[in-house]
Design an enzyme around this catalytic site. Structure first.
Site, PDB file in Angstrom:
ATOM      1  N   THR A 294       0.816  -1.216   0.000  1.00  0.00           N
ATOM      2  CA  THR A 294       0.000   0.000   0.000  1.00  0.00           C
ATOM      3  C   THR A 294       0.850   1.267   0.000  1.00  0.00           C
ATOM      4  O   THR A 294       2.083   1.210  -0.118  1.00  0.00           O
ATOM      5  CB  THR A 294      -1.034  -0.041   1.140  1.00  0.00           C
ATOM      6  OG1 THR A 294      -0.359  -0.075   2.382  1.00  0.00           O
ATOM      7  CG2 THR A 294      -1.936  -1.278   1.017  1.00  0.00           C
ATOM      8  N   HIS A 295       0.189   2.395   0.128  1.00  0.00           N
ATOM      9  CA  HIS A 295       0.729   3.712  -0.236  1.00  0.00           C
ATOM     10  C   HIS A 295       2.120   4.030   0.349  1.00  0.00           C
ATOM     11  O   HIS A 295       2.458   3.645   1.459  1.00  0.00           O
ATOM     12  CB  HIS A 295      -0.249   4.804   0.198  1.00  0.00           C
ATOM     13  CG  HIS A 295      -0.404   4.888   1.700  1.00  0.00           C
ATOM     14  ND1 HIS A 295       0.375   5.702   2.477  1.00  0.00           N
ATOM     15  CD2 HIS A 295      -1.216   4.230   2.544  1.00  0.00           C
ATOM     16  CE1 HIS A 295       0.043   5.550   3.745  1.00  0.00           C
ATOM     17  NE2 HIS A 295      -0.922   4.655   3.822  1.00  0.00           N
ATOM     18  N   ASP A 296       2.885   4.770  -0.440  1.00  0.00           N
ATOM     19  CA  ASP A 296       4.176   5.322   0.006  1.00  0.00           C
ATOM     20  C   ASP A 296       5.135   4.238   0.496  1.00  0.00           C
ATOM     21  O   ASP A 296       5.783   4.378   1.535  1.00  0.00           O
ATOM     22  CB  ASP A 296       3.951   6.375   1.111  1.00  0.00           C
ATOM     23  CG  ASP A 296       3.006   7.466   0.643  1.00  0.00           C
ATOM     24  OD1 ASP A 296       3.377   8.158  -0.321  1.00  0.00           O
ATOM     25  OD2 ASP A 296       1.899   7.597   1.197  1.00  0.00           O
TER      26      ASP A 296
END
Ligand code: COA
Length: 224
Positions: free
Chosen positions: A140-142
């Site tokens: 998931t993000h980043d």
């Protein structure tokens, strides 16, 4: 419409045969591949589904312009084989990404990497070269997966995590999230055991397992 790139899968073991089943369906950023065969010096067979299994010398003689992707789960072996293939004059293939993979955009994937069916990569996910993201992972993000990282099936990487070069995560391993600007870090060459829950940074080269994941005593540590 450009011609597909000729692909050789390095490794004719179980994972290589799994990737071969869908490699030609991959079209990441419009790059398509045509699977020409396998490279494997130790394989007990000379062909799989009518595709030849070749030594590195044969492969470079028959397909000097082919690109390669290494379908071997052990990060350290993959790193060694990449050096062998490059020394023989082959170049890494565009990323192989199964069409079922969900991406929310703004993610990058380096050459030679393999992203398997059922995986979700959300946004701002940066994946290096020769990374394997196996079946049904969530990333998931980043998050960053540096070169030669391996995520085994069902790995769940939460947001703001950095997995450093050559780290290996076993089947069903989970990380909690880091914070913006302060990622949770799985160190270079670390091994996370199957089913582990990583709650804090893992030092480079360490082997951890369990929930919460704790270091394995060095006399037990494997040489993944
Ligand atoms: C963590 C790991 C690397 C350790 O391997 P190893 O050094 O060979 O360790 P051993 O198998 O000798 O196990 C040592 C001890 O740790 C325990 N253990 C090992 N892995 C464990 C795990 N993931 N969770 C809980 N306990 C674990 C073993 O039960 C054993 O306990 P014991 O001494 O009480 O009998 C390995 O067990 C692992 O989880 N590998 C991931 C494999 C994987 O997911 N492959 C994916 C293929 S697609």
């Amino acid at each position: 419409v450009t011609e597909p790139t000729d692909l050789l899968i390095y490794g004719a073991g179980g994972f290589g045969r799994e990737v071969a089943a869908w490699a030609e369906e991959s079209s990441w950023l419009g790059h398509r591949v045509r699977l020409r065969g396998f490279i494997d010096d130790g394989a007990p067979v000379t062909a799989i589904d009518e595709r030849p299994v070749l030594s590195i010398e044969q492969a470079t003689a028959y397909w000097p312009d082919a690109r390669f992707a290494i379908a071997v789960g052990t990060s350290s072996i993959r790193e060694r084989l990449a050096a062998v293939a490059e020394a023989a004059g082959l170049r890494a293939s565009p990323p192989l990404v199964h069409p079922s993979v969900i991406t929310a955009g703004r993610s990058t994937i380096g050459d030679g990497s393999i992203v398997c069916p059922g995986t979700t990569l959300t946004t701002e996910v940066e994946i290096g070269r020769h990374v394997i993201v196996n079946l049904h992972c969530t990333v998931t993000h980043d998050t960053r997966l540096d070169d030669f990282v391996t995520l085994s099936p069902g790995t769940a990487i939460s947001g703001n995590v950095t997995v450093r070069r050559g780290a290996f995560m076993g089947t069903g391993a989970i990380t909690i999230n880091g914070a913006p600007g302060h990622p949770l870090i799985i160190g270079e060459g670390a091994t996370v055991g199957a089913g582990s829950v990583v709650m804090k940074d893992v030092p480079a080269g360490a082997t951890v397992f369990g929930a919460p994941a704790r270091p394995m005593l060095s006399q037990h540590a494997s040489s993944t």
